[in-house]
Design a protein around this motif. Structure first.
Motif, PDB file in Angstrom:
ATOM      1  N   ARG A  25       0.860  -1.187   0.000  1.00 44.31           N
ATOM      2  CA  ARG A  25       0.000   0.000   0.000  1.00 44.31           C
ATOM      3  C   ARG A  25       0.892   1.230   0.000  1.00 44.31           C
ATOM      4  N   HIS A  26       0.393   2.299  -0.617  1.00 45.94           N
ATOM      5  CA  HIS A  26       1.110   3.573  -0.636  1.00 45.94           C
ATOM      6  C   HIS A  26       0.649   4.360   0.586  1.00 45.94           C
ATOM      7  N   PRO A  27       1.557   4.748   1.484  1.00 46.96           N
ATOM      8  CA  PRO A  27       1.153   5.394   2.730  1.00 46.96           C
ATOM      9  C   PRO A  27       0.467   6.745   2.557  1.00 46.96           C
ATOM     10  N   ASP A  28       0.740   7.450   1.473  1.00 46.89           N
ATOM     11  CA  ASP A  28       0.146   8.772   1.247  1.00 46.89           C
ATOM     12  C   ASP A  28      -1.044   8.743   0.302  1.00 46.89           C
ATOM     13  N   GLN A  29      -1.344   7.580  -0.271  1.00 43.10           N
ATOM     14  CA  GLN A  29      -2.431   7.458  -1.252  1.00 43.10           C
ATOM     15  C   GLN A  29      -3.313   6.243  -0.918  1.00 43.10           C
ATOM     16  N   PRO A  30      -3.961   6.219   0.232  1.00 42.94           N
ATOM     17  CA  PRO A  30      -4.757   5.043   0.600  1.00 42.94           C
ATOM     18  C   PRO A  30      -5.894   4.753  -0.380  1.00 42.94           C
ATOM     19  N   GLU A  31      -6.358   5.786  -1.084  1.00 46.43           N
ATOM     20  CA  GLU A  31      -7.446   5.594  -2.041  1.00 46.43           C
ATOM     21  C   GLU A  31      -7.010   4.774  -3.253  1.00 46.43           C
ATOM     22  N   TRP A  32      -5.710   4.595  -3.449  1.00 49.46           N
ATOM     23  CA  TRP A  32      -5.222   3.767  -4.549  1.00 49.46           C
ATOM     24  C   TRP A  32      -5.486   2.295  -4.299  1.00 49.46           C
ATOM     25  N   GLY A  33      -5.715   1.930  -3.040  1.00 54.28           N
ATOM     26  CA  GLY A  33      -5.999   0.541  -2.700  1.00 54.28           C
ATOM     27  C   GLY A  33      -4.743  -0.312  -2.669  1.00 54.28           C
ATOM     28  N   LEU A  34      -4.966  -1.591  -2.731  1.00 55.89           N
ATOM     29  CA  LEU A  34      -3.888  -2.574  -2.673  1.00 55.89           C
ATOM     30  C   LEU A  34      -3.130  -2.589  -3.997  1.00 55.89           C
ATOM     31  N   GLY A  35      -1.808  -2.719  -3.903  1.00 56.66           N
ATOM     32  CA  GLY A  35      -0.992  -2.766  -5.109  1.00 56.66           C
ATOM     33  C   GLY A  35      -0.118  -4.001  -5.133  1.00 56.66           C
ATOM     34  N   GLN A  36       0.198  -4.459  -6.332  1.00 57.33           N
ATOM     35  CA  GLN A  36       1.091  -5.595  -6.495  1.00 57.33           C
ATOM     36  C   GLN A  36       2.353  -5.109  -7.195  1.00 57.33           C
ATOM     37  N   VAL A  37       3.504  -5.388  -6.573  1.00 56.47           N
ATOM     38  CA  VAL A  37       4.781  -4.993  -7.160  1.00 56.47           C
ATOM     39  C   VAL A  37       4.976  -5.769  -8.458  1.00 56.47           C
ATOM     40  N   GLN A  38       5.253  -5.033  -9.534  1.00 57.62           N
ATOM     41  CA  GLN A  38       5.497  -5.648 -10.835  1.00 57.62           C
ATOM     42  C   GLN A  38       6.994  -5.835 -11.071  1.00 57.62           C
ATOM     43  N   SER A  39       7.774  -4.815 -10.671  1.00 55.69           N
ATOM     44  CA  SER A  39       9.227  -4.904 -10.844  1.00 55.69           C
ATOM     45  C   SER A  39       9.907  -3.883  -9.945  1.00 55.69           C
ATOM     46  N   ARG A  40      11.192  -4.123  -9.711  1.00 52.66           N
ATOM     47  CA  ARG A  40      12.031  -3.175  -8.965  1.00 52.66           C
ATOM     48  C   ARG A  40      13.383  -3.162  -9.647  1.00 52.66           C
ATOM     49  N   ALA A  41      13.746  -2.015 -10.189  1.00 51.29           N
ATOM     50  CA  ALA A  41      15.030  -1.834 -10.860  1.00 51.29           C
ATOM     51  C   ALA A  41      15.731  -0.646 -10.209  1.00 51.29           C
ATOM     52  N   GLY A  42      16.659  -0.946  -9.336  1.00 52.55           N
ATOM     53  CA  GLY A  42      17.315   0.125  -8.593  1.00 52.55           C
ATOM     54  C   GLY A  42      16.304   0.786  -7.681  1.00 52.55           C
ATOM     55  N   HIS A  43      16.131   2.091  -7.842  1.00 53.81           N
ATOM     56  CA  HIS A  43      15.178   2.826  -7.020  1.00 53.81           C
ATOM     57  C   HIS A  43      13.795   2.926  -7.665  1.00 53.81           C
ATOM     58  N   ARG A  44      13.664   2.450  -8.896  1.00 55.79           N
ATOM     59  CA  ARG A  44      12.374   2.528  -9.606  1.00 55.79           C
ATOM     60  C   ARG A  44      11.545   1.281  -9.307  1.00 55.79           C
TER      61      ARG A  44
END
Length: 56
Positions: free
Chosen positions: A12-31
């Motif tokens: 979950r994004h701590p500043d955007q609770p209205e976005w709902g649950l998210g699934q990580v698709q990828s992590r490349a460095g800091h992105r």
């Protein structure tokens, strides 16, 4: 800050609770690409925001 994140993890994004649950698709460095229920695919800078892992 988000080094523990791996594709498939639910977050979950701590500043955007209205976005709902998210699934990580990828992590490349800091992105980090996350597909959120109500915001769609979002690319975040992991140096700026700390995503919250969803407890199972």
């Amino acid at each position: 800050m988000n080094a523990f994140l791996e594709p498939g993890m639910l977050v979950r994004h701590p500043d955007q609770p209205e976005w709902g649950l998210g699934q990580v698709q990828s992590r490349a460095g800091h992105r980090i690409t996350v597909n959120f229920e109500h915001a769609g695919k979002v690319v975040l800078d992991g140096r700026v925001i700390g995503l919250l892992p969803e407890d199972f």
